[in-house]
Design an enzyme around this catalytic site. Structure first.
Site, PDB file in Angstrom:
ATOM      1  N   GLU A 171       0.860  -1.183   0.000  1.00 44.23           N
ATOM      2  CA  GLU A 171       0.000   0.000   0.000  1.00 44.23           C
ATOM      3  C   GLU A 171       0.895   1.232   0.000  1.00 44.23           C
ATOM      4  O   GLU A 171       1.768   1.377   0.862  1.00 44.23           O
ATOM      5  CB  GLU A 171      -0.896  -0.002   1.234  1.00 44.23           C
ATOM      6  CG  GLU A 171      -1.811   1.212   1.337  1.00 44.23           C
ATOM      7  CD  GLU A 171      -2.594   1.250   2.640  1.00 44.23           C
ATOM      8  OE1 GLU A 171      -3.201   2.306   2.906  1.00 44.23           O
ATOM      9  OE2 GLU A 171      -2.583   0.249   3.392  1.00 44.23           O
ATOM     10  N   ASP A 201      -5.277   9.506   9.353  1.00 39.20           N
ATOM     11  CA  ASP A 201      -3.906   9.150   9.688  1.00 39.20           C
ATOM     12  C   ASP A 201      -3.513   9.662  11.060  1.00 39.20           C
ATOM     13  O   ASP A 201      -3.783  10.811  11.414  1.00 39.20           O
ATOM     14  CB  ASP A 201      -2.945   9.702   8.634  1.00 39.20           C
ATOM     15  CG  ASP A 201      -3.158   9.070   7.273  1.00 39.20           C
ATOM     16  OD1 ASP A 201      -3.574   7.897   7.248  1.00 39.20           O
ATOM     17  OD2 ASP A 201      -2.920   9.736   6.259  1.00 39.20           O
TER      18      ASP A 201
END
EC number: 4.2.1.20
Length: 262
Positions: free
Chosen positions: A51, A62
């Site tokens: 990824e 995040d």
């Protein structure tokens, strides 16, 4: 090198059906001048897919480590175009999936982004801020380009919504282990096992669990309930601390060994 259509899901299915637990390391594109060597090292160390994060200035999902990795990449001048250009030269034999936010895709132009990602060798795309009901603009562009769209499912996803998401998922289903943002955790708890069970009860698409997986032991525990794991923050922390492709590759090898029962 442009991978064949359907490569992400086909490769992960073949690995899973052959008895392997799936390992998907996350690497922030542009985090380091040698960042493509990180991708190559991950592939050599036993990753089943990789990824790639395309940095965004407002990454809502995040945690602090990936935010810091994205900030460093942006400071180095990374752009979506530069990351795709670099990946076009990576020449690895495992599928690549990019993770980014729809603002990046919209700014580039949906059809253009999809086409250029596919031309760069990308097989799958993860868009965590685009809900199922708002995929209408992305879906035709992805289909035309031959991109597989990975869908995320969290512990809070209502039961009746899970089969709708998994039914739309391509490549793999991304199970979110924990509530909150990405990041290393001392323990995962029971949410991952519960969610993995819910997912595997309704889909045969490979189920890969992410968020919070930090150590080989955690990776093996989480994967025991699912088809595999995504590991990101623990690896990007190493890069932020100055480790290069060799040391990061060693860490991925340790994860691989734990998933293989070694």
């Amino acid at each position: 090198m442009k991978a064949p259509d359907g490569f992400l899901e086909a490769h992960l299915r073949a690995r899973r059906d052959g008895g392997a637990k799936l390992l998907v390391p996350y690497i922030t594109g542009g985090i380091d001048p040698r960042w493509v060597d990180l991708v190559r090292s991950a592939a050599d160390a036993g990753a089943d897919a990789i990824e790639i994060g395309i940095p965004f200035s407002d990454p809502v999902m995040d945690g602090p480590t990936i935010q810091a990795a994205s900030e460093r990449a942006l400071e180095h001048g990374a752009t979506p175009a530069s990351i795709l250009d670099d990946l076009a030269e990576a020449d690895v034999d495992v599928p690549l999936a990019v993770m980014t936010y729809f603002n990046i895709v919209f700014h580039a132009g949906v059809e253009r982004f999809a086409s250029e990602a596919r031309a760069a060798g990308i097989s799958g795309v993860i868009l965590p801020d685009v809900p199922l009901e708002e995929m209408g603009e992305w879906d035709p562009a992805a289909a035309a380009a031959g991109l597989e769209t990975v869908m995320l499912v969290s512990p809070l996803t209502p039961e009746d919504r899970v089969p709708r998401l998994t039914g739309r998922a391509q490549g793999f289903v991304y199970g979110v282990n924990l509530l909150g943002v990405t990041g290393e955790r001392a323990s995962i708890g029971s949410m991952a096992a519960d969610l993995a069970g819910r997912l595997k009860a309704v889909t045969d698409v490979p189920t890969v669990m992410g968020f919070g997986v930090s150590t080989p032991a955690q990776a093996a525990e989480v994967a025991s309930h699912a088809d595999g794991v995504v590991v990101g923050s623990a690896l990007m922390r190493r890069v932020l601390d100055g480790e290069g492709p060799l040391r990061v590759g060693q860490a991925i090898s340790e994860l691989r060994a734990a998933l293989d029962g070694g």
